[in-house]
Design a protein around this motif. Sequence first.
Motif, mmCIF file in Angstrom:
data_model
loop_
_atom_site.group_PDB
_atom_site.id
_atom_site.type_symbol
_atom_site.label_atom_id
_atom_site.label_comp_id
_atom_site.label_asym_id
_atom_site.label_seq_id
_atom_site.Cartn_x
_atom_site.Cartn_y
_atom_site.Cartn_z
ATOM 1 N N GLY A 145 -10.597 -24.665 -20.477
ATOM 2 C CA GLY A 145 -11.874 -25.702 -20.050
ATOM 3 C C GLY A 145 -12.248 -24.899 -18.914
ATOM 4 O O GLY A 145 -12.177 -23.844 -18.578
ATOM 5 N N ARG A 146 -13.192 -25.714 -18.351
ATOM 6 C CA ARG A 146 -14.092 -25.500 -17.326
ATOM 7 C C ARG A 146 -13.995 -26.453 -16.012
ATOM 8 O O ARG A 146 -14.058 -27.570 -16.315
ATOM 9 C CB ARG A 146 -15.427 -24.828 -17.630
ATOM 10 N N TYR A 147 -13.926 -25.818 -14.779
ATOM 11 C CA TYR A 147 -14.109 -26.761 -13.669
ATOM 12 C C TYR A 147 -15.569 -26.487 -13.363
ATOM 13 O O TYR A 147 -15.811 -25.308 -13.290
ATOM 14 C CB TYR A 147 -13.162 -26.261 -12.420
ATOM 15 N N VAL A 148 -16.202 -27.660 -13.252
ATOM 16 C CA VAL A 148 -17.584 -27.444 -12.574
ATOM 17 C C VAL A 148 -17.745 -28.194 -11.375
ATOM 18 O O VAL A 148 -17.382 -29.413 -11.047
ATOM 19 C CB VAL A 148 -18.727 -28.465 -13.643
ATOM 20 N N ASP A 149 -17.745 -27.487 -10.032
ATOM 21 C CA ASP A 149 -17.421 -27.966 -8.778
ATOM 22 C C ASP A 149 -18.966 -27.987 -8.177
ATOM 23 O O ASP A 149 -19.945 -27.132 -8.226
ATOM 24 C CB ASP A 149 -16.628 -27.136 -8.090
#
Length: 179
Positions: A113-117
């Motif tokens: 997945g991806r972390y969107v920060d």
Amino acid sequence: MTISADDLSFVLDREQIRDVLARLARGEDRRDADLISGAYWPDATDDHGIFRGTFKEYLAWVVPGAPSIPVTLHTLGQTLIDVTGDTAVAETHVTSYHRIDFGEQEHDVVIGGRYVDRLEKRDGEWRIAHRTMLYDWFRDFGQSVDWSQGVMGTPFLADHYVGSANGDHSVTLFQQKSD
């Protein structure tokens, strides 16, 4: 080629953000409240899809971890960082491994997945103000291998080669460095 103070500031900001993300991944794998707390602002929020709440609530959820998940490993991939003044957004690819005890047997599970920060720089320090987890793929590899037998039929030479959330060789090494 001349490098300006703005260029250096931009590079330092991006490197500090990368460090925040790496320390957070380590903190989550080690269930280390201090490392995790150093990556989020106290007023931050987190949305992992299966959890949504304040940073304080997130910390209470992630630090003890589930007893049924004795080992995790978060491997970070490329990070796209867009810095604008004292705010930034970052998208970081993550592959996370979890050993999950289903009662009858343990399974090795991997999530991509991806972390969107959204990050903020306050008093010269970058931390996460809000994190959203995006799930791209999931794989259950079935029954976990029995690490007590070593690797590929060859036994381990000592007990410290198998990782765990708490107290493994990595934690010991970093503690020795700080003592």
